[in-house]
Each structure stands twice: as structure tokens, then as C-alpha cells.
Design a protein around this motif. Sequence first.
Motif, PDB file in Angstrom:
ATOM      1  N   MET A  17       0.850  -1.183   0.000  1.00 51.70           N
ATOM      2  CA  MET A  17       0.000   0.000   0.000  1.00 51.70           C
ATOM      3  C   MET A  17       0.892   1.242   0.000  1.00 51.70           C
ATOM      4  SD  MET A  17      -2.709  -1.752  -0.087  1.00 51.70           S
ATOM      5  CE  MET A  17      -4.055  -0.586   0.051  1.00 51.70           C
ATOM      6  N   SER A  21       1.672   3.419   7.982  1.00 55.00           N
ATOM      7  CA  SER A  21       0.821   3.394   9.173  1.00 55.00           C
ATOM      8  C   SER A  21       1.218   4.552  10.076  1.00 55.00           C
ATOM      9  CB  SER A  21       0.972   2.064   9.908  1.00 55.00           C
ATOM     10  OG  SER A  21       2.248   1.988  10.498  1.00 55.00           O
ATOM     11  N   GLN A  27       2.426  -0.552   5.022  1.00 54.69           N
ATOM     12  CA  GLN A  27       1.211  -1.357   5.112  1.00 54.69           C
ATOM     13  C   GLN A  27       1.183  -2.350   3.959  1.00 54.69           C
ATOM     14  OE1 GLN A  27      -1.814   1.695   5.170  1.00 54.69           O
ATOM     15  NE2 GLN A  27      -1.852   1.674   7.392  1.00 54.69           N
ATOM     16  N   TYR A  29      -1.015  -5.868   2.254  1.00 56.01           N
ATOM     17  CA  TYR A  29      -2.243  -6.659   2.203  1.00 56.01           C
ATOM     18  C   TYR A  29      -1.873  -8.014   1.624  1.00 56.01           C
ATOM     19  CZ  TYR A  29      -6.890  -8.247   0.905  1.00 56.01           C
ATOM     20  OH  TYR A  29      -8.033  -8.986   0.779  1.00 56.01           O
ATOM     21  N   GLU A  60     -10.164  -3.292   1.472  1.00 54.03           N
ATOM     22  CA  GLU A  60      -9.795  -3.776   2.802  1.00 54.03           C
ATOM     23  C   GLU A  60      -9.344  -2.626   3.709  1.00 54.03           C
ATOM     24  OE1 GLU A  60      -9.534  -6.631   5.712  1.00 54.03           O
ATOM     25  OE2 GLU A  60     -10.307  -6.900   3.684  1.00 54.03           O
ATOM     26  N   TYR A  61      -8.792  -1.595   3.117  1.00 55.71           N
ATOM     27  CA  TYR A  61      -8.361  -0.413   3.870  1.00 55.71           C
ATOM     28  C   TYR A  61      -9.420   0.694   3.815  1.00 55.71           C
ATOM     29  CZ  TYR A  61      -3.711  -2.194   4.835  1.00 55.71           C
ATOM     30  OH  TYR A  61      -2.650  -2.936   5.324  1.00 55.71           O
ATOM     31  N   ASP A  62     -10.678   0.319   3.623  1.00 55.76           N
ATOM     32  CA  ASP A  62     -11.816   1.240   3.600  1.00 55.76           C
ATOM     33  C   ASP A  62     -11.634   2.387   2.616  1.00 55.76           C
ATOM     34  OD1 ASP A  62     -13.269  -0.218   5.511  1.00 55.76           O
ATOM     35  OD2 ASP A  62     -12.160   0.746   7.140  1.00 55.76           O
ATOM     36  N   THR A  65      -6.583   4.126   1.608  1.00 52.73           N
ATOM     37  CA  THR A  65      -5.175   3.951   1.272  1.00 52.73           C
ATOM     38  C   THR A  65      -5.053   3.341  -0.120  1.00 52.73           C
ATOM     39  OG1 THR A  65      -4.683   3.540   3.598  1.00 52.73           O
ATOM     40  CG2 THR A  65      -3.010   2.888   2.018  1.00 52.73           C
TER      41      THR A  65
END
Length: 90
Positions: A17, A21, A27, A29, A60-62, A65
Amino acid sequence: MIYYKYYVMTFIIVVLMSALSVTGETQLYFLYEPTFKNFEECRTFVANNHNGIYKQAIAEYDYSTPAKEIYCVEKEKLEFNLKNQGKQQV
């Protein structure tokens, strides 16, 4: 008699990503399914499905990101490195 340990490589997809963080760590996935028997199989799947992989990681990171890069990684080596992360080797 010599016995050889049979080592089976399994490749998984890891998405890097683009944002860090709050602690400054990168980050990632991990897609543990599907798995692949070799790098070429994984690479071909990524080439054919990269848009969906990016969308899945971003969701997955809303959607906060963006995804940066996709890698095919040997699962066993990744698990070993994550397990030993932070341990100093002498």
C-alpha cells in the motif's frame, strides 16, 4: 541412505500500500487464496487480474489507502521473515 527433505514452494500475492501506518511502517495486504505452485503461475494470475487485486486491497483499507505495487512472494520465506523480524542475527 540419504534422505532429502522435500520442499514445496507456495506463492501468494502481497500488495504494497502507498501510505504508511501511524507508526511509520509499510502497510501490506496479503492474499492467501489463491496460492500458486511457482512464480510464473502467480505472475500470470496477477497480470490477468491486477485491477481486481488492487480493488480488493483498497477496499480492505476502507478506500482510504491506495495500493502501490503487487508482488508474488514465496509464502514459506515470507512467514520465516515475519516470524524472525526484529531478531538480530549474530
